[in-house]
Design a protein around this motif. Structure first.
Motif, PDB file in Angstrom:
ATOM      1  N   ASN A   1     -11.698   2.446   5.987  1.00  0.00           N
ATOM      2  CA  ASN A   1     -12.673   1.973   6.978  1.00  0.00           C
ATOM      3  C   ASN A   1     -12.020   1.905   8.355  1.00  0.00           C
ATOM      4  N   SER A   2     -12.834   1.566   9.354  1.00  0.00           N
ATOM      5  CA  SER A   2     -12.271   1.472  10.711  1.00  0.00           C
ATOM      6  C   SER A   2     -11.263   0.312  10.763  1.00  0.00           C
ATOM      7  N   LYS A   3     -10.345   0.406  11.724  1.00  0.00           N
ATOM      8  CA  LYS A   3      -9.322  -0.644  11.874  1.00  0.00           C
ATOM      9  C   LYS A   3      -9.989  -2.004  12.107  1.00  0.00           C
ATOM     10  N   GLU A   4     -11.123  -2.000  12.815  1.00  0.00           N
ATOM     11  CA  GLU A   4     -11.839  -3.252  13.140  1.00  0.00           C
ATOM     12  C   GLU A   4     -12.426  -3.880  11.875  1.00  0.00           C
TER      13      GLU A   4
ATOM     14  N   LEU B   1      19.360  -1.097  -5.143  1.00  0.00           N
ATOM     15  CA  LEU B   1      19.430  -1.214  -3.679  1.00  0.00           C
ATOM     16  C   LEU B   1      18.212  -1.955  -3.132  1.00  0.00           C
ATOM     17  N   TYR B   2      17.018  -1.667  -3.670  1.00  0.00           N
ATOM     18  CA  TYR B   2      15.827  -2.416  -3.224  1.00  0.00           C
ATOM     19  C   TYR B   2      15.971  -3.902  -3.590  1.00  0.00           C
ATOM     20  N   ALA B   3      16.535  -4.178  -4.774  1.00  0.00           N
ATOM     21  CA  ALA B   3      16.719  -5.580  -5.190  1.00  0.00           C
ATOM     22  C   ALA B   3      17.736  -6.277  -4.284  1.00  0.00           C
TER      23      ALA B   3
ATOM     24  N   ASP C   1       8.879  13.318   6.646  1.00  0.00           N
ATOM     25  CA  ASP C   1       8.889  12.459   5.461  1.00  0.00           C
ATOM     26  C   ASP C   1      10.272  11.854   5.232  1.00  0.00           C
ATOM     27  N   ASP C   2      10.325  10.565   4.790  1.00  0.00           N
ATOM     28  CA  ASP C   2      11.604  10.003   4.347  1.00  0.00           C
ATOM     29  C   ASP C   2      11.835  10.423   2.888  1.00  0.00           C
ATOM     30  N   ARG C   3      12.955   9.960   2.292  1.00  0.00           N
ATOM     31  CA  ARG C   3      13.331  10.444   0.957  1.00  0.00           C
ATOM     32  C   ARG C   3      12.279  10.112  -0.098  1.00  0.00           C
TER      33      ARG C   3
ATOM     34  N   GLY D   1       0.844  -1.201   0.000  1.00  0.00           N
ATOM     35  CA  GLY D   1       0.000   0.000   0.000  1.00  0.00           C
ATOM     36  C   GLY D   1       0.866   1.233   0.000  1.00  0.00           C
ATOM     37  N   ILE D   2       0.242   2.385  -0.287  1.00  0.00           N
ATOM     38  CA  ILE D   2       1.018   3.622  -0.259  1.00  0.00           C
ATOM     39  C   ILE D   2       1.349   3.963   1.197  1.00  0.00           C
ATOM     40  N   ASP D   3       2.231   4.932   1.370  1.00  0.00           N
ATOM     41  CA  ASP D   3       2.736   5.266   2.706  1.00  0.00           C
ATOM     42  C   ASP D   3       1.590   5.640   3.655  1.00  0.00           C
TER      43      ASP D   3
ATOM     44  N   SER E   1       5.885  -3.474  -4.125  1.00  0.00           N
ATOM     45  CA  SER E   1       6.319  -2.094  -3.862  1.00  0.00           C
ATOM     46  C   SER E   1       7.306  -1.613  -4.924  1.00  0.00           C
ATOM     47  N   THR E   2       8.182  -2.503  -5.382  1.00  0.00           N
ATOM     48  CA  THR E   2       9.157  -2.074  -6.400  1.00  0.00           C
ATOM     49  C   THR E   2       8.441  -1.778  -7.720  1.00  0.00           C
ATOM     50  N   LEU E   3       7.480  -2.653  -8.065  1.00  0.00           N
ATOM     51  CA  LEU E   3       6.737  -2.406  -9.310  1.00  0.00           C
ATOM     52  C   LEU E   3       5.963  -1.090  -9.205  1.00  0.00           C
TER      53      LEU E   3
HETATM   54  N1  T5A Z   1       9.760   1.388  -1.241  1.00  0.00           N
HETATM   55  C1  T5A Z   1       9.755   0.184  -0.591  1.00  0.00           C
HETATM   56  C2  T5A Z   1      10.056   1.487  -2.594  1.00  0.00           C
HETATM   57  O1  T5A Z   1      10.084   2.593  -3.161  1.00  0.00           O
HETATM   58  N2  T5A Z   1      10.344   0.333  -3.286  1.00  0.00           N
HETATM   59  C3  T5A Z   1      10.383  -0.889  -2.685  1.00  0.00           C
HETATM   60  O2  T5A Z   1      10.672  -1.907  -3.361  1.00  0.00           O
HETATM   61  C4  T5A Z   1      10.071  -0.980  -1.278  1.00  0.00           C
HETATM   62  C5  T5A Z   1      10.108  -2.305  -0.592  1.00  0.00           C
HETATM   63  C6  T5A Z   1       9.507   2.257   2.893  1.00  0.00           C
HETATM   64  C7  T5A Z   1       9.552   3.258   1.757  1.00  0.00           C
HETATM   65  O3  T5A Z   1      10.267   2.643   0.699  1.00  0.00           O
HETATM   66  C8  T5A Z   1       9.477   2.623  -0.479  1.00  0.00           C
HETATM   67  C9  T5A Z   1       8.059   2.742  -0.018  1.00  0.00           C
HETATM   68  C10 T5A Z   1       8.156   3.574   1.235  1.00  0.00           C
HETATM   69  O4  T5A Z   1       8.096   4.934   0.866  1.00  0.00           O
HETATM   70  P1  T5A Z   1       8.028   2.063   4.968  1.00  0.00           P
HETATM   71  O5  T5A Z   1       8.808   1.927   6.200  1.00  0.00           O
HETATM   72  O6  T5A Z   1       7.387   0.846   4.428  1.00  0.00           O
HETATM   73  O7  T5A Z   1       8.968   2.806   3.945  1.00  0.00           O
HETATM   74  O8  T5A Z   1       7.033   3.242   5.090  1.00  0.00           O
HETATM   75  P2  T5A Z   1       5.494   3.362   5.063  1.00  0.00           P
HETATM   76  O9  T5A Z   1       4.774   2.514   4.152  1.00  0.00           O
HETATM   77  O10 T5A Z   1       5.331   4.835   4.891  1.00  0.00           O
HETATM   78  O11 T5A Z   1       5.168   2.847   6.511  1.00  0.00           O
HETATM   79  P3  T5A Z   1       4.324   3.553   7.561  1.00  0.00           P
HETATM   80  O12 T5A Z   1       4.719   2.936   8.848  1.00  0.00           O
HETATM   81  O13 T5A Z   1       4.364   5.010   7.458  1.00  0.00           O
HETATM   82  O14 T5A Z   1       2.868   3.175   7.116  1.00  0.00           O
HETATM   83  P4  T5A Z   1       1.961   1.966   7.426  1.00  0.00           P
HETATM   84  O15 T5A Z   1       2.710   0.930   8.178  1.00  0.00           O
HETATM   85  O16 T5A Z   1       1.304   1.559   6.186  1.00  0.00           O
HETATM   86  O17 T5A Z   1       0.850   2.631   8.355  1.00  0.00           O
HETATM   87  P5  T5A Z   1       0.659   2.614   9.960  1.00  0.00           P
HETATM   88  O18 T5A Z   1       0.007   1.379  10.381  1.00  0.00           O
HETATM   89  O19 T5A Z   1       1.937   3.013  10.572  1.00  0.00           O
HETATM   90  O20 T5A Z   1      -0.419   3.772  10.058  1.00  0.00           O
HETATM   91  C11 T5A Z   1      -0.107   5.117   9.724  1.00  0.00           C
HETATM   92  C12 T5A Z   1      -1.008   6.042  10.598  1.00  0.00           C
HETATM   93  O21 T5A Z   1      -2.369   5.853  10.232  1.00  0.00           O
HETATM   94  C13 T5A Z   1      -3.136   5.446  11.369  1.00  0.00           C
HETATM   95  C14 T5A Z   1      -2.141   4.857  12.347  1.00  0.00           C
HETATM   96  O22 T5A Z   1      -2.634   4.932  13.666  1.00  0.00           O
HETATM   97  C15 T5A Z   1      -0.918   5.734  12.097  1.00  0.00           C
HETATM   98  O23 T5A Z   1      -1.038   6.936  12.795  1.00  0.00           O
HETATM   99  N3  T5A Z   1      -4.125   4.464  10.906  1.00  0.00           N
HETATM  100  C16 T5A Z   1      -5.418   4.739  10.702  1.00  0.00           C
HETATM  101  N4  T5A Z   1      -6.130   5.879  10.850  1.00  0.00           N
HETATM  102  C17 T5A Z   1      -7.466   5.812  10.551  1.00  0.00           C
HETATM  103  N5  T5A Z   1      -8.092   4.685  10.106  1.00  0.00           N
HETATM  104  C18 T5A Z   1      -7.418   3.529   9.951  1.00  0.00           C
HETATM  105  N6  T5A Z   1      -8.050   2.450   9.519  1.00  0.00           N
HETATM  106  C19 T5A Z   1      -6.015   3.528  10.249  1.00  0.00           C
HETATM  107  N7  T5A Z   1      -5.062   2.573  10.197  1.00  0.00           N
HETATM  108  C20 T5A Z   1      -3.901   3.160  10.579  1.00  0.00           C
END
Ligand code: T5A
Length: 213
Positions: free
Chosen positions: A193-196, A77-79, A159-161, A10-12, A108-110
């Protein structure tokens, strides 16, 4: 492979970490992991010690833009991270009959490097073949949220890079994920939707997976 391999994409900020924690609690408390086997939670990039160093190279924002990884370096690097992850963690774990849940994998890479950076999809798939050596998920959950929701959820966070690429980049990544989710082994879940509600949809897909084994 004896164990099950589950991936979240999924997206970030789409809620992967949140749902992975919920799912692992549910799998363990309902004794769905076979007796004598374990559940390993991991992620990309950075699921191994070597991968942690690669993760810093990829996501660090302190370098000048012209000294940051270019698109092809980023892809390689991802590979490299994935190859180490598959060989050190994923394959040995599955071979023991243990289960793996990974926060991100090849999708995620695709989506990011293919649809986001517009790199050649064929090249990405060739690297995927080299890095995975035939390992593929039993099921991939796409947690689907609009880009605006992703931006809102990450508002109070640095934000990360990759996250710094902004709205248009993320829109293309999201389109990539939509296309990938047409595959029968992907399950798209509405993650606004809700986390539940989300976890109960995930649980019902896992029950189906176990029934069809
Ligand atoms: N990447 C990665 C590439 O470009 N190529 C690749 O091949 C790969 C493998 C990795 C980065 O690298 C890139 C993609 C990424 O940019 P990461 O550590 O995976 O980074 O970063 P994120 O996906 O950004 O991880 P996050 O931790 O930020 O996001 P999550 O895990 O998807 O989300 P989470 O669970 O931390 O939730 C985020 C916030 O939303 C709330 C949570 O409480 C939290 O505050 N939340 C909700 N709010 C409302 N309703 C809901 N249902 C919610 N669920 C969560």
């Amino acid at each position: 492979m004896k164990g099950k391999f589950i991936v979240f994409e999924g997206i970030d900020g789409s809620g992967k970490t949140t749902q992975i924690n919920q799912l692992s609690k549910w799998l363990i408390s309902n004794h769905l992991i076979p007796e004598n086997n374990q559940l390993v939670i991991t992620r990309e990039p950075g699921g191994t010690e070597l991968g942690q160093s690669i993760r810093s190279l990829l996501l660090d924002t302190s370098r000048d833009k012209n000294k940051s990884p270019d698109s092809i370096t980023e892809l390689l690097l991802y590979a490299a991270d994935r190859s180490q992850h598959v060989n050190e963690i994923i394959r040995p774990t599955l071979n023991k009959g243990d289960w793996v849940i990974s926060d991100r994998f090849c999708g995620s890479t695709l989506a990011y490097q293919g649809y986001g950076r517009k790199l050649d999809i064929k090249l990405i798939k060739n690297l995927e073949t080299i890095a995975t050596q035939g390992i593929s998920p039993d099921i991939t959950f796409l947690l689907d949220i609009p880009v605006e929701e992703s931006i809102k959820r990450r508002m109070n966070r640095k934000d990360d890079r990759i996250e710094k690429e902004g709205r248009e980049f993320l829109l293309n990544v999201s389109l990539g994920f939509q296309a990938l989710s047409m595959d029968s082994k992907w399950k798209k879940i509405s993650a606004i939707n809700s986390k539940e509600t989300i976890i109960s949809e995930i649980q019902s897909e896992i029950k189906k997976l176990l029934k069809n084994k």
